[in-house]
Design an enzyme around this catalytic site. Structure first.
Site, PDB file in Angstrom:
ATOM      1  N   CYS A 161       9.706  10.972 -13.190  1.00  0.00           N
ATOM      2  CA  CYS A 161       8.605  10.138 -12.684  1.00  0.00           C
ATOM      3  C   CYS A 161       7.836   9.484 -13.821  1.00  0.00           C
ATOM      4  CB  CYS A 161       7.668  10.989 -11.822  1.00  0.00           C
ATOM      5  SG  CYS A 161       6.160  10.118 -11.388  1.00  0.00           S
ATOM      6  N   CYS A 221       9.003   6.423 -11.719  1.00  0.00           N
ATOM      7  CA  CYS A 221       7.872   5.794 -11.019  1.00  0.00           C
ATOM      8  C   CYS A 221       6.882   5.086 -11.940  1.00  0.00           C
ATOM      9  CB  CYS A 221       7.087   6.841 -10.224  1.00  0.00           C
ATOM     10  SG  CYS A 221       8.097   8.093  -9.453  1.00  0.00           S
ATOM     11  N   LYS A 229       8.359   2.162 -14.085  1.00  0.00           N
ATOM     12  CA  LYS A 229       8.787   1.173 -13.075  1.00  0.00           C
ATOM     13  C   LYS A 229       7.571   0.415 -12.527  1.00  0.00           C
ATOM     14  CE  LYS A 229       8.479   1.983  -9.040  1.00  0.00           C
ATOM     15  NZ  LYS A 229       9.259   2.784  -8.159  1.00  0.00           N
ATOM     16  N   TYR A 254      16.513   2.003  -3.008  1.00  0.00           N
ATOM     17  CA  TYR A 254      15.185   1.808  -3.624  1.00  0.00           C
ATOM     18  C   TYR A 254      15.310   1.176  -5.015  1.00  0.00           C
ATOM     19  CZ  TYR A 254      12.711   5.532  -0.855  1.00  0.00           C
ATOM     20  OH  TYR A 254      12.119   6.305   0.094  1.00  0.00           O
ATOM     21  N   GLU A 300      14.157  -2.554  -6.057  1.00  0.00           N
ATOM     22  CA  GLU A 300      12.956  -2.664  -6.894  1.00  0.00           C
ATOM     23  C   GLU A 300      13.267  -3.390  -8.194  1.00  0.00           C
ATOM     24  OE1 GLU A 300      10.398   1.199  -5.329  1.00  0.00           O
ATOM     25  OE2 GLU A 300      11.377   1.350  -7.271  1.00  0.00           O
ATOM     26  N   HIS A 357     -12.197  -7.493   8.636  1.00  0.00           N
ATOM     27  CA  HIS A 357     -11.858  -8.914   8.652  1.00  0.00           C
ATOM     28  C   HIS A 357     -12.423  -9.637   7.443  1.00  0.00           C
ATOM     29  CE1 HIS A 357     -10.712 -12.651  10.536  1.00  0.00           C
ATOM     30  NE2 HIS A 357     -11.922 -13.123  10.288  1.00  0.00           N
ATOM     31  N   GLU A 391      -5.705  -5.769   9.175  1.00  0.00           N
ATOM     32  CA  GLU A 391      -6.434  -5.706  10.442  1.00  0.00           C
ATOM     33  C   GLU A 391      -5.475  -5.871  11.629  1.00  0.00           C
ATOM     34  OE1 GLU A 391      -9.078  -9.076  11.526  1.00  0.00           O
ATOM     35  OE2 GLU A 391      -8.410  -9.978   9.645  1.00  0.00           O
TER      36      GLU A 391
END
Ligand code: NDP
Length: 480
Positions: free
Chosen positions: A44, A49, A52, A179, A183, A463, A468
């Site tokens: 990681c 992660c 990356k 993935y 990516e 908003h 939303e």
């Protein structure tokens, strides 16, 4: 006085191993040792992660000047300098590795910068020559990327290598549709590399919601990634070697392979032949074709620890192996291969073994994100998986978000909820949008709590935002 050197010995200093070690030592007062053969922080932090995500950030600046001009800024296009970025990246990774070492030191964990293998259910042998005994052993050795079994696969690189490239290639072929493939296709495209991607199946990101997969594939193509589905490569070789007539000879005749040609470490342009017969040369080929648990040569099977078909350690709900003193967590168990899951498994292990509170790991409703551009944030069941299980209502909307629509960009986002007809519970939520990873973390709380569609409906919208829409979809688009 214990008969063992340690109460716990952890093999592997990645996210899961470090967390288990420092909580066992710091909170449960256990005497803990940990061995790491490479760098602290593991996949990681060092080669996954974290670097990356920093590359994702770097690549996203590419489209900003164009958008900024639409908003009235007098701003010129810039150029990206890989050397500057990778210098900063390496400094940051060194800092993070030191943070991990500091966390272990601060909790009183003894660190061994060595490879460890198991000798018996309570003994590990280190590459330094030391032998250490422990009441419990935790294997947290993670996984590694694998190349496909095809001639010349060594000519290509894997995700670990990306962070050490001396320079960015002009062109790259990415093989795979998971993935990592998707990516890096988006990252490298954003950094200015010509990206071609071959995926053997009909649609990228197998296992995710089909509508979300379709939108991401469309966005990737629209941005200029040359994505070919139903396509794989059958052979790769150094481009110089492939020049001339011999490259049309059958593979068997040339006896081309890893051992014969010794292409390991090759870093020149690569010639590839695709399943449709096309041949092409790329500066680099990146194999993002899956990962394998790190269990080779550790002596696990000799002790009676069961390994699965992919080499993963088989464990029960408490992460215990068939040998009672040996536990395993994280990618080496090939359950759900995500950092926060490995950390949870480490915490549950300490709770069970050192705090007297047997805690199974909860692998249900794990939110996650794929950092493509746009991102995919997902939690729960896809439409396809849900409708196989029960009758469902689908609420979905796809629209052009305000920020990029203003700049005349074609980008679209998707908000989608899968709702059980019988219980009204939201079974799945899928968001394709910039920042979807951030959004899904919060939607994940509601869904983990068992929120119904009506709970979403009675939540007031924020908003104007993209998210939303997740609380304003009134009518199902279909039932299934
Ligand atoms: P995945 O298993 O997700 O994807 C592997 C891809 O390679 C699939 O598209 C697969 O095709 C293809 N493939 C496998 N073998 C071959 C072959 N012989 N020839 C051609 N294609 C092949 O693995 P990744 O390496 O992308 O990621 C590993 C894991 O790491 C993920 O499952 C995830 O858990 C984790 N991860 C998570 C990230 C995140 O949370 N954002 C980011 C990166 C990794 P097919 O679909 O047909 O099997």
């Amino acid at each position: 006085m214990s008969a063992f050197d340690y109460d716990l010995f952890v093999i592997g200093g990645g996210s899961g191993g470090v967390r288990a070690a420092r909580v066992a030592a710091g909170e449960a007062g256990a005497k803990v040792g940990l061995a790491e053969e490479s760098r602290y922080g593991g996949t990681c932090v060092i080669r996954g992660c974290v670097p990356k995500k920093l590359m994702v950030f770097a690549s996203e600046y590419a489209h900003m000047p164009d958008e900024a001009r639409a908003y009235g800024w007098d701003i010129a296009d810039g150029s990206f300098d890989w050397t500057t970025f990778s210098g900063h990246l390496n400094t940051e990774l060194d800092r993070l590795e030191e943070v991990y070492r500091g966390l272990l030191r601060g909790s009183g964990v003894d660190m061994y910068d060595a490879r460890a293998v198991l000798k018996d259910p309570h003994t590990v042998a280190l590459s330094t020559g030391e032998t250490i005994t422990a009441k419990h052993i935790l294997v947290a050795t993670g996984g590694r990327p694998v190349r496909p079994d095809l001639p010349g696969a060594d000519c290509g690189i894997v995700s670990d290598d990306i962070f050490h490239l001396p320079e960015l290639p002009k062109s790259v072929l990415i093989v795979g549709g998971g993935y990592i493939a998707c990516e890096f296709a988006c990252i490298l495209h954003g950094l200015g590399v010509e990206v071609t991607q071959y995926y053997r199946g009909a649609q990228i990101l197998r296992g995710f919601d089909e509508e979300a997969r379709g939108l991401i594939a469309e966005a990737m193509r629209e941005r200029g990634i040359d994505l070919h589905t139903g396509t794989n490569i059958v052979e790769a070789r150094p481009a110089a070697e492939a020049e001339g007539d011999e490259m049309t000879a059958p593979v068997e005749a040339r006896q081309f392979g890893r051992a014969e040609h010794g292409t390991e470490g090759y870093d020149g342009p690569v010639w590839v032949k695709a399943t449709n017969g096309d041949t092409k040369v790329f500066d680099r080929v990146l194999f993002a074709t899956g990962r394998k648990p790190n269990t080779d040569g550790m002596g696990l099977e000799d002790l009676g620890v069961e390994l699965g078909r992919n080499g993963q350690i088989v464990v029960d709900a408490y992460s215990q192996t068939k040998v009672p003193s040996i536990y395993a967590i994280g990618d080496v168990t090939d359950r759900v291969n995500l950092t926060p899951v490995a950390i949870r498994e480490g915490m549950a292990f300490v709770e069970t073994v050192f705090k007297g509170n047997p805690t199974p790991v909860d692998h249900d409703l794990i939110p996650s994100a794929v950092f493509t551009q746009p991102e995919l944030g997902t939690v729960g069941l896809s439409e396809e998986a849900a409708r196989d299980q029960e009758e469902v209502e689908i609420y979905a909307t796809s629209f052009r978000p305000m920020q990029t629509a203003f700049a005349q960009k074609p980008d679209r986002v998707l908000m989608k909820l899968i709702v059980s007809k019988a219980t009204r519970k939201v079974l799945g939520c899928h968001i394709v949008a910039p920042g979807a990873g951030e959004m899904i973390q919060l939607a994940g709380v509601a869904i983990k709590m068992g929120a119904t569609k009506e709970d979403f409906d009675r939540t007031v919208a924020v908003h104007p935002t993209m998210s939303e829409e997740i609380v304003t979809m009134r009518q199902p688009v279909r039932t299934a």
